[in-house]
Motif scaffolding. Structure first.
Motif, PDB file in Angstrom:
ATOM      1  N   GLU A 151      42.747  18.436  54.717  1.00 36.72           N
ATOM      2  CA  GLU A 151      44.191  18.223  54.888  1.00 36.72           C
ATOM      3  C   GLU A 151      44.991  19.112  53.944  1.00 36.72           C
ATOM      4  O   GLU A 151      46.041  19.649  54.314  1.00 36.72           O
ATOM      5  CB  GLU A 151      44.518  16.750  54.646  1.00 36.72           C
ATOM      6  CG  GLU A 151      44.033  15.818  55.754  1.00 36.72           C
ATOM      7  CD  GLU A 151      44.325  14.359  55.443  1.00 36.72           C
ATOM      8  OE1 GLU A 151      44.790  13.645  56.348  1.00 36.72           O
ATOM      9  OE2 GLU A 151      44.075  13.927  54.293  1.00 36.72           O
ATOM     10  N   GLU A 152      44.518  19.262  52.719  1.00 36.65           N
ATOM     11  CA  GLU A 152      45.247  20.059  51.730  1.00 36.65           C
ATOM     12  C   GLU A 152      45.203  21.547  52.050  1.00 36.65           C
ATOM     13  O   GLU A 152      46.182  22.266  51.820  1.00 36.65           O
ATOM     14  CB  GLU A 152      44.673  19.816  50.337  1.00 36.65           C
ATOM     15  CG  GLU A 152      44.912  18.391  49.824  1.00 36.65           C
ATOM     16  CD  GLU A 152      44.214  18.140  48.501  1.00 36.65           C
ATOM     17  OE1 GLU A 152      43.571  19.083  47.984  1.00 36.65           O
ATOM     18  OE2 GLU A 152      44.299  17.007  47.981  1.00 36.65           O
ATOM     19  N   THR A 153      44.068  22.017  52.555  1.00 32.35           N
ATOM     20  CA  THR A 153      43.904  23.454  52.814  1.00 32.35           C
ATOM     21  C   THR A 153      44.304  23.863  54.227  1.00 32.35           C
ATOM     22  O   THR A 153      44.327  25.060  54.539  1.00 32.35           O
ATOM     23  CB  THR A 153      42.437  23.864  52.581  1.00 32.35           C
ATOM     24  OG1 THR A 153      41.592  23.115  53.473  1.00 32.35           O
ATOM     25  CG2 THR A 153      42.033  23.594  51.137  1.00 32.35           C
ATOM     26  N   GLY A 154      44.591  22.886  55.092  1.00 34.32           N
ATOM     27  CA  GLY A 154      44.930  23.216  56.481  1.00 34.32           C
ATOM     28  C   GLY A 154      43.736  23.589  57.328  1.00 34.32           C
ATOM     29  O   GLY A 154      43.890  24.181  58.395  1.00 34.32           O
ATOM     30  N   ALA A 155      42.536  23.279  56.856  1.00 36.08           N
ATOM     31  CA  ALA A 155      41.302  23.598  57.598  1.00 36.08           C
ATOM     32  C   ALA A 155      40.557  22.312  57.941  1.00 36.08           C
ATOM     33  O   ALA A 155      39.351  22.213  57.747  1.00 36.08           O
ATOM     34  CB  ALA A 155      40.420  24.533  56.772  1.00 36.08           C
ATOM     35  N   LEU A 156      41.301  21.338  58.459  1.00 38.95           N
ATOM     36  CA  LEU A 156      40.706  20.033  58.741  1.00 38.95           C
ATOM     37  C   LEU A 156      39.643  20.124  59.828  1.00 38.95           C
ATOM     38  O   LEU A 156      38.599  19.460  59.739  1.00 38.95           O
ATOM     39  CB  LEU A 156      41.801  19.043  59.156  1.00 38.95           C
ATOM     40  CG  LEU A 156      41.349  17.609  59.444  1.00 38.95           C
ATOM     41  CD1 LEU A 156      40.661  16.992  58.230  1.00 38.95           C
ATOM     42  CD2 LEU A 156      42.542  16.754  59.877  1.00 38.95           C
ATOM     43  N   ASP A 157      39.879  20.958  60.844  1.00 38.56           N
ATOM     44  CA  ASP A 157      38.915  21.043  61.953  1.00 38.56           C
ATOM     45  C   ASP A 157      37.569  21.579  61.484  1.00 38.56           C
ATOM     46  O   ASP A 157      36.509  21.031  61.818  1.00 38.56           O
ATOM     47  CB  ASP A 157      39.476  21.885  63.095  1.00 38.56           C
ATOM     48  CG  ASP A 157      39.945  23.250  62.636  1.00 38.56           C
ATOM     49  OD1 ASP A 157      40.098  23.450  61.408  1.00 38.56           O
ATOM     50  OD2 ASP A 157      40.161  24.127  63.491  1.00 38.56           O
ATOM     51  N   SER A 158      37.589  22.656  60.686  1.00 41.00           N
ATOM     52  CA  SER A 158      36.320  23.221  60.205  1.00 41.00           C
ATOM     53  C   SER A 158      35.614  22.255  59.255  1.00 41.00           C
ATOM     54  O   SER A 158      34.378  22.150  59.255  1.00 41.00           O
ATOM     55  CB  SER A 158      36.568  24.558  59.509  1.00 41.00           C
ATOM     56  OG  SER A 158      37.408  24.393  58.377  1.00 41.00           O
ATOM     57  N   MET A 159      36.379  21.510  58.455  1.00 38.79           N
ATOM     58  CA  MET A 159      35.777  20.536  57.552  1.00 38.79           C
ATOM     59  C   MET A 159      35.133  19.397  58.342  1.00 38.79           C
ATOM     60  O   MET A 159      34.049  18.903  57.986  1.00 38.79           O
ATOM     61  CB  MET A 159      36.840  19.990  56.598  1.00 38.79           C
ATOM     62  CG  MET A 159      36.272  19.316  55.368  1.00 38.79           C
ATOM     63  SD  MET A 159      35.314  20.451  54.328  1.00 38.79           S
ATOM     64  CE  MET A 159      36.608  21.497  53.663  1.00 38.79           C
TER      65      MET A 159
END
Length: 406
Positions: free
Chosen positions: A343-351
């Motif tokens: 959520e913080e990095t904007g890469a929720l899908d990859s996480m």
């Protein structure tokens, strides 16, 4: 409605073969001419001995997840190769062996020919294409990436099939051994034990406690078989009725997650399914609120559904989803931390994809260790049952032989 097979020639001179449902051949002819197609042949519907035989419950069986996954992959391949959607559906309709699925694809093709988007045509068949599938297809149509979305759906369904297979493999062995143990026990108690009981009664031998208990159980099974079956049927009916109620579903699903052996496995599979489903929806362009709502519908567990619903409510008021997941006992701290980082990095899908891959491996290891642990336990359990029955029958015989030898 009758099905007419036809051959037509398009404007480029290419011969096309397909089928159409219609009341009469003239309706087929009018529909084909309206599309500026030159009619080569229209075959009448098959009747009598030439008609296709349909076996109830077999021919009309709805397609399973594997068949839908294969369909998605083939449709993606055809669209990616530049084949028009309607023609791709016609090709797949001829290749599909499941007659019920063939009828569904025929209906979808007819709707698409009539101008409906593919996603709207799929909405009419909710038993085959769920909300997840439909929303992903809608996102693919909007973004112009329908082929890649269909490939993602097929890959997701294949992983879902693999996860289900692992869970089934973990449960199959103990269930088979348990059924086998019950069958052997019933046979020994209703066939062998009564014969020994008759012999011991003739000898007037003193019976130890274990023998008297076995004889009492044997008499009960022989004289109350119908009552036992009725009791089992009543328990099954009561379980199903209670599980259909909101409270019953919450109670039973909570017990499933708390089971000492299978509970952790079910939790890991739930986390894996959540991460893969949610990640697929977000990466395909579906908004986060709708993604959480769809993911909740695929959870198949009331406790997990409540957790996702709480996360959705938190997101709707602008709070981070990870804060809500942290209050749940379903999602471990590691998962909560990775979601927070996404959520913080904007890469929720990859996480989320990384979480799904990690817990897929966790499920593999859990199934392997569970199978290895259950196998010796089941053997000991089966041996204890048979040993108890044998001991209960032979202990009086040993006592009699000892008295005769004096």
């Amino acid at each position: 409605m009758p099905v007419y097979e036809y051959r037509v020639r398009d404007r480029s001179g290419k011969i096309l073969k397909s089928q159409m449902e219609a009341e009469t051949a003239s309706q087929v002819r009018d529909a084909l001419r309206a599309k500026s197609l030159f009619i080569v042949e229209i075959k009448p519907p098959k009747t009598g001995l030439n008609a296709e035989v349909k076996i109830p419950g077999l021919s009309d069986r709805p397609p399973n997840l594997k068949q839908v996954a294969v369909f998605s992959k083939q449709l993606a391949t055809l669209i990616n190769a530049g084949v028009p959607l309607v023609q791709s559906l016609a090709i797949l309709q001829r290749q599909i062996e499941n007659k019920a699925f063939q009828t569904i694809i025929r209906s979808i093709r007819a709707d698409v020919e009539g101008g409906l988007p593919l996603s709207e045509a799929l909405v009419k068949h909710p038993r085959v294409f769920n909300r997840l599938y439909i929303n992903l297809v809608r996102a693919g149509e909007t973004s112009g990436t329908l082929d890649s979305i269909l490939e993602r759906i097929a890959a997701f369904q294949e992983k879902e099939l693999g996860l289900r297979g692992k869970i089934k493999s973990a449960l199959t062995y103990p269930v088979v051994v348990l059924v086998f143990a019950i069958g052997i026990t019933y046979f020994l108690l209703t066939t062998i034990v009564p014969q020994f009981a008759g012999i011991l009664a003739q000898l007037n031998a003193p019976l130890p406690l274990i023998t008297r208990l076995l004889m009492a159980v044997s008499d009960f099974l022989k004289n109350s078989g119908l009552f036992i079956l009725a009791g089992i049927a009543a328990l099954v009916f009561a379980y199903r009725w209670y599980y259909r109620t909101p409270q019953g579903r919450h109670v039973i699903d909570d017990i499933k997650l708390r089971l000492p052996v299978f509970g952790p496995l079910l939790k890991k599979s739930a986390v894996s399914s959540f991460a893969r489903t949610f990640g697929l929806l977000i990466s395909s362009g579906v908004n986060i609120i709708e993604s959480l709502e769809i993911t909740k519908g695929t959870a198949n567990n009331a406790i997990v559904e409540d957790t996702i619903e709480n996360a959705k409510n938190v997101v709707m008021v602008g709070e981070p989803m990870s804060a809500s997941l942290a209050t749940s006992r379903v999602f471990p701290p590691m998962v909560v931390s990775m979601v927070a980082i996404g959520e913080e990095t904007g890469a929720l899908d990859s996480m989320l994809y990384k979480i799904g891959d990690f817990y897929d491996r966790e499920v593999d290891e859990a199934v392997a260790s569970l199978t290895a642990a259950i196998e010796p336990l089941m053997i000991v359990f089966l041996g204890a049952i048979v040993g108890t029955i044998v001991a209960g029958m032979f202990l009086p015989m040993f006592s009699i032989i000892g008295q005769l030898s004096k």
